[in-house]
Design an enzyme around this catalytic site. Structure first.
Site, PDB file in Angstrom:
ATOM      1  N   LYS A  91       5.785  17.976   3.758  1.00  0.00           N
ATOM      2  CA  LYS A  91       7.144  18.580   3.809  1.00  0.00           C
ATOM      3  C   LYS A  91       7.120  19.415   2.708  1.00  0.00           C
ATOM      4  CE  LYS A  91      10.463  15.905   2.762  1.00  0.00           C
ATOM      5  NZ  LYS A  91      11.080  16.396   1.502  1.00  0.00           N
ATOM      6  N   ARG A  96      21.019  12.169   2.458  1.00  0.00           N
ATOM      7  CA  ARG A  96      20.350  10.917   2.631  1.00  0.00           C
ATOM      8  C   ARG A  96      21.332   9.692   3.300  1.00  0.00           C
ATOM      9  NH1 ARG A  96      15.742  10.119  -0.835  1.00  0.00           N
ATOM     10  NH2 ARG A  96      15.133  11.762  -2.129  1.00  0.00           N
ATOM     11  N   ARG A 130      -7.019   9.417  -1.615  1.00  0.00           N
ATOM     12  CA  ARG A 130      -6.721  10.104  -2.720  1.00  0.00           C
ATOM     13  C   ARG A 130      -7.390   9.398  -4.184  1.00  0.00           C
ATOM     14  NH1 ARG A 130      -0.668  13.021  -2.269  1.00  0.00           N
ATOM     15  NH2 ARG A 130      -0.153  10.818  -3.016  1.00  0.00           N
ATOM     16  N   ARG A 141      -4.310   6.191  -8.205  1.00  0.00           N
ATOM     17  CA  ARG A 141      -2.739   6.136  -8.546  1.00  0.00           C
ATOM     18  C   ARG A 141      -2.102   4.995  -7.778  1.00  0.00           C
ATOM     19  NH1 ARG A 141      -0.324  12.158  -7.746  1.00  0.00           N
ATOM     20  NH2 ARG A 141      -0.070  11.142  -5.643  1.00  0.00           N
ATOM     21  N   ARG A 160       7.006   2.716   1.279  1.00  0.00           N
ATOM     22  CA  ARG A 160       7.681   3.952   1.339  1.00  0.00           C
ATOM     23  C   ARG A 160       7.903   4.418   2.687  1.00  0.00           C
ATOM     24  NH1 ARG A 160       3.904   7.677  -2.010  1.00  0.00           N
ATOM     25  NH2 ARG A 160       5.530   9.199  -1.466  1.00  0.00           N
TER      26      ARG A 160
END
Length: 243
Positions: A42, A117, A155, A188, A199
């Site tokens: 996004k 939201r 990642r 991370r 999430r």
């Protein structure tokens, strides 16, 4: 594939240049609302759209952080909630957005990222946009969650210089070692699978009622598949739909 609740995938072929794509409602400001889960790209799409359309990206998160940085009344009021991960009150966020939309650079249109939201925010936003005579387009970037998890868990980051790698799509020359610093790469905390799943679930629970609201309200709403194609291809899909 892109679709909406009223129109099959139509519009201008994606390979046409942006300035050649006619906009029959060019007199009305464009209100482009972007939804997309973590890993959907996004942020990349926002940057491409800002550059091509010449309209600003409006991020409520960025605005709130700026107020906190300045230490003004708004920043003082919201800082503790932001640090605790609690949503800032609707009336505070709505007022910030309304004030931002009055600025000259938003006269031709704007891209909303991270807002609305809540359903209450969505209802207030629709009132703002109607008052401005804006043409509202909602783009919902849809991804396969398993692909997102595979991509994000791959990642790796250098703890020294911050360079990002991916074990599949952008590996370091020596596995597990930064090309620039020679430091051992790390995962991370927010790239761990359990965190990513949380999430994604939170995004789904928060966004589903908003998508339903915009669909029921008759706004132009398009689901755009952003799972596997390059960002440039997804970008041209979006352009074809909003023009």
């Amino acid at each position: 594939m892109a679709r909406d609740s009223r129109v099959e995938n139509g519009g201008v072929p994606a390979d046409r240049d942006a300035d050649q794509i006619p906009n029959p409602k060019s007199q009305a400001p464009l209100a482009l609302i972007l939804f997309g889960p973590p890993g959907s790209g996004k942020g990349t799409q926002s940057k491409l759209l800002v550059k091509t359309l010449g309209i600003p990206q409006i991020s409520t998160g960025d605005m709130l952080r700026e107020h906190v940085r300045k230490g003004n009344a708004v920043g003082t009021k919201v800082e503790a909630k932001m640090k605790a991960g609690i949503l800032v009150k609707d009336e505070v966020v709505n007022r910030l957005v309304e004030e931002r939309l009055t600025q000259p650079d938003a006269a031709r249109g704007f891209i909303l990222d991270g807002y609305p939201r809540t359903r209450s925010q969505a209802e207030t936003l629709c009132g703002m946009l109607t008052a401005r005579g804006a043409e509202t387009v909602v783009i919902h970037l849809v991804v396969d969650y398993n692909e997102v998890i595979a991509r994000l868990t791959g990642r790796r980051q250098c703890p020294v210089c911050g360079t990002l790698y991916n074990v599949k799509s952008k590996p370091s020359k020596v596995p597990g070692v930064c090309d620039l610093e020679g430091a051992a790469l790390i995962v991370r905390d927010d790239d761990r699978e359990e965190v990513i799943r949380e999430r994604l679930d939170a995004y789904k629970n928060q966004t589903k009622p908003l998508i339903e609201f915009f669909r029921e309200s008759g706004k132009r709403l398009y689901d755009v598949d952003a799972s596997s194609e390059p960002p440039e291809v997804v970008f041209h899909k979006i352009l074809a739909l909003i023009r």
